[in-house]
Write a protein that holds these residues in place. Structure first.
Motif, PDB file in Angstrom:
ATOM      1  N   LYS A  39       0.932  -1.352  -0.011  1.00 57.27           N
ATOM      2  CA  LYS A  39      -0.115  -0.083   0.062  1.00 57.27           C
ATOM      3  C   LYS A  39       0.824   1.038  -0.012  1.00 57.27           C
ATOM      4  O   LYS A  39       1.929   1.276   0.550  1.00 57.27           O
ATOM      5  CB  LYS A  39      -0.857   0.080   1.176  1.00 57.27           C
ATOM      6  CG  LYS A  39      -1.866  -1.077   1.467  1.00 57.27           C
ATOM      7  CD  LYS A  39      -3.039  -0.956   0.417  1.00 57.27           C
ATOM      8  CE  LYS A  39      -4.267  -1.933   0.899  1.00 57.27           C
ATOM      9  NZ  LYS A  39      -5.058  -2.020   0.051  1.00 57.27           N
ATOM     10  N   MET A  40       0.275   2.232  -0.501  1.00 55.98           N
ATOM     11  CA  MET A  40       0.895   3.573  -0.780  1.00 55.98           C
ATOM     12  C   MET A  40       0.015   4.450  -0.214  1.00 55.98           C
ATOM     13  O   MET A  40      -1.278   4.641  -0.507  1.00 55.98           O
ATOM     14  CB  MET A  40       1.538   3.834  -2.025  1.00 55.98           C
ATOM     15  CG  MET A  40       2.102   5.421  -2.085  1.00 55.98           C
ATOM     16  SD  MET A  40       2.346   5.995  -3.720  1.00 55.98           S
ATOM     17  CE  MET A  40       4.190   5.245  -3.949  1.00 55.98           C
ATOM     18  N   LYS A  41       0.428   5.281   0.973  1.00 61.79           N
ATOM     19  CA  LYS A  41      -0.410   6.489   1.477  1.00 61.79           C
ATOM     20  C   LYS A  41       0.042   7.819   0.958  1.00 61.79           C
ATOM     21  O   LYS A  41       1.145   7.863   1.275  1.00 61.79           O
ATOM     22  CB  LYS A  41      -0.458   6.352   3.096  1.00 61.79           C
ATOM     23  CG  LYS A  41      -1.354   5.131   3.612  1.00 61.79           C
ATOM     24  CD  LYS A  41      -1.602   5.495   5.139  1.00 61.79           C
ATOM     25  CE  LYS A  41      -0.896   4.302   5.937  1.00 61.79           C
ATOM     26  NZ  LYS A  41      -1.058   4.480   7.452  1.00 61.79           N
ATOM     27  N   VAL A  42      -0.753   8.313   0.351  1.00 63.64           N
ATOM     28  CA  VAL A  42      -0.244   9.909  -0.244  1.00 63.64           C
ATOM     29  C   VAL A  42      -1.012  10.704   0.591  1.00 63.64           C
ATOM     30  O   VAL A  42      -2.192  10.785   0.613  1.00 63.64           O
ATOM     31  CB  VAL A  42      -0.567   9.934  -1.454  1.00 63.64           C
ATOM     32  CG1 VAL A  42       0.209  11.233  -2.161  1.00 63.64           C
ATOM     33  CG2 VAL A  42       0.294   8.654  -2.261  1.00 63.64           C
ATOM     34  N   GLU A  43      -0.442  12.096   1.180  1.00 64.44           N
ATOM     35  CA  GLU A  43      -1.171  13.292   1.521  1.00 64.44           C
ATOM     36  C   GLU A  43      -0.745  14.379   0.554  1.00 64.44           C
ATOM     37  O   GLU A  43       0.387  14.363   0.181  1.00 64.44           O
ATOM     38  CB  GLU A  43      -0.713  13.400   2.876  1.00 64.44           C
ATOM     39  CG  GLU A  43      -0.984  14.669   3.515  1.00 64.44           C
ATOM     40  CD  GLU A  43      -0.539  15.062   4.964  1.00 64.44           C
ATOM     41  OE1 GLU A  43      -1.221  16.162   5.355  1.00 64.44           O
ATOM     42  OE2 GLU A  43       0.105  14.445   5.487  1.00 64.44           O
ATOM     43  N   PHE A  44      -1.613  14.927   0.007  1.00 61.80           N
ATOM     44  CA  PHE A  44      -1.363  15.872  -1.191  1.00 61.80           C
ATOM     45  C   PHE A  44      -1.387  17.452  -0.412  1.00 61.80           C
ATOM     46  O   PHE A  44      -2.336  17.845   0.798  1.00 61.80           O
ATOM     47  CB  PHE A  44      -2.773  15.652  -2.036  1.00 61.80           C
ATOM     48  CG  PHE A  44      -2.663  14.448  -2.628  1.00 61.80           C
ATOM     49  CD1 PHE A  44      -2.200  14.211  -3.873  1.00 61.80           C
ATOM     50  CD2 PHE A  44      -3.544  13.314  -2.155  1.00 61.80           C
ATOM     51  CE1 PHE A  44      -2.159  12.802  -4.402  1.00 61.80           C
ATOM     52  CE2 PHE A  44      -3.501  12.082  -2.902  1.00 61.80           C
ATOM     53  CZ  PHE A  44      -3.139  11.935  -3.828  1.00 61.80           C
ATOM     54  N   GLU A  45      -0.979  18.201  -1.312  1.00 60.38           N
ATOM     55  CA  GLU A  45      -0.719  19.694  -0.862  1.00 60.38           C
ATOM     56  C   GLU A  45      -2.157  20.258  -0.922  1.00 60.38           C
ATOM     57  O   GLU A  45      -3.145  19.652  -1.880  1.00 60.38           O
ATOM     58  CB  GLU A  45       0.016  20.409  -1.769  1.00 60.38           C
ATOM     59  CG  GLU A  45       1.576  19.970  -1.667  1.00 60.38           C
ATOM     60  CD  GLU A  45       2.174  20.539  -0.400  1.00 60.38           C
ATOM     61  OE1 GLU A  45       1.882  21.462   0.256  1.00 60.38           O
ATOM     62  OE2 GLU A  45       3.285  20.073  -0.184  1.00 60.38           O
ATOM     63  N   GLU A  46      -2.552  21.096  -0.304  1.00 64.55           N
ATOM     64  CA  GLU A  46      -3.878  21.802  -0.332  1.00 64.55           C
ATOM     65  C   GLU A  46      -4.110  22.256  -1.886  1.00 64.55           C
ATOM     66  O   GLU A  46      -3.163  22.786  -2.560  1.00 64.55           O
ATOM     67  CB  GLU A  46      -3.919  22.943   0.690  1.00 64.55           C
ATOM     68  CG  GLU A  46      -5.416  23.356   0.897  1.00 64.55           C
ATOM     69  CD  GLU A  46      -5.507  24.233   2.139  1.00 64.55           C
ATOM     70  OE1 GLU A  46      -6.380  25.448   2.002  1.00 64.55           O
ATOM     71  OE2 GLU A  46      -4.831  24.014   2.948  1.00 64.55           O
ATOM     72  N   ASN A  47      -5.290  22.114  -2.432  1.00 65.81           N
ATOM     73  CA  ASN A  47      -5.721  22.574  -3.630  1.00 65.81           C
ATOM     74  C   ASN A  47      -4.807  21.787  -4.835  1.00 65.81           C
ATOM     75  O   ASN A  47      -4.925  22.339  -6.075  1.00 65.81           O
ATOM     76  CB  ASN A  47      -5.338  24.148  -3.897  1.00 65.81           C
ATOM     77  CG  ASN A  47      -6.135  24.850  -2.762  1.00 65.81           C
ATOM     78  OD1 ASN A  47      -7.310  24.686  -2.567  1.00 65.81           O
ATOM     79  ND2 ASN A  47      -5.778  25.856  -2.661  1.00 65.81           N
ATOM     80  N   ALA A  48      -4.238  20.687  -4.531  1.00 61.79           N
ATOM     81  CA  ALA A  48      -3.615  19.894  -5.493  1.00 61.79           C
ATOM     82  C   ALA A  48      -4.520  19.211  -6.482  1.00 61.79           C
ATOM     83  O   ALA A  48      -5.641  18.530  -5.737  1.00 61.79           O
ATOM     84  CB  ALA A  48      -2.585  18.926  -4.891  1.00 61.79           C
ATOM     85  N   ASP A  49      -4.482  18.808  -7.763  1.00 65.57           N
ATOM     86  CA  ASP A  49      -5.278  18.110  -8.361  1.00 65.57           C
ATOM     87  C   ASP A  49      -4.685  16.737  -8.342  1.00 65.57           C
ATOM     88  O   ASP A  49      -3.666  16.227  -8.761  1.00 65.57           O
ATOM     89  CB  ASP A  49      -5.148  18.738  -9.811  1.00 65.57           C
ATOM     90  CG  ASP A  49      -5.952  17.739 -10.768  1.00 65.57           C
ATOM     91  OD1 ASP A  49      -6.704  16.846 -10.374  1.00 65.57           O
ATOM     92  OD2 ASP A  49      -5.643  17.970 -12.001  1.00 65.57           O
TER      93      ASP A  49
END
Length: 72
Positions: A39-49
């Motif tokens: 598994k890969m958990k990804v946290e995105f920057e705010e307002n990222a597509d």
């Protein structure tokens, strides 16, 4: 926002390379790859597509580990 993705990778070292590649992708705030759970958990920057960022994560991971796969 955080999302989890199923991955396919052959070894723990390759998983570490994928994690580093994901973390260095624009739009990713943090990424963690769990080799045992595949598994890969990804946290995105705010307002990222998210879709665009994950396409770039996949490309960057393929550069360091051509046999890996991220199921989007």
């Amino acid at each position: 926002m955080k999302k989890k993705y199923k991955i396919d990778v052959d070894c723990a070292n390759c998983a570490n390379k994928m994690e580093d590649a994901a973390k260095n992708t624009e739009g990713v705030k943090d990424a963690v790859v769990n080799f045992m759970a595949l598994k890969m958990k990804v946290e995105f920057e705010e307002n990222a597509d998210v879709d665009t960022v994950m396409q770039n994560v996949r490309k960057n991971c393929k550069k360091v580990e051509p046999d890996c796969e991220i199921y989007l």
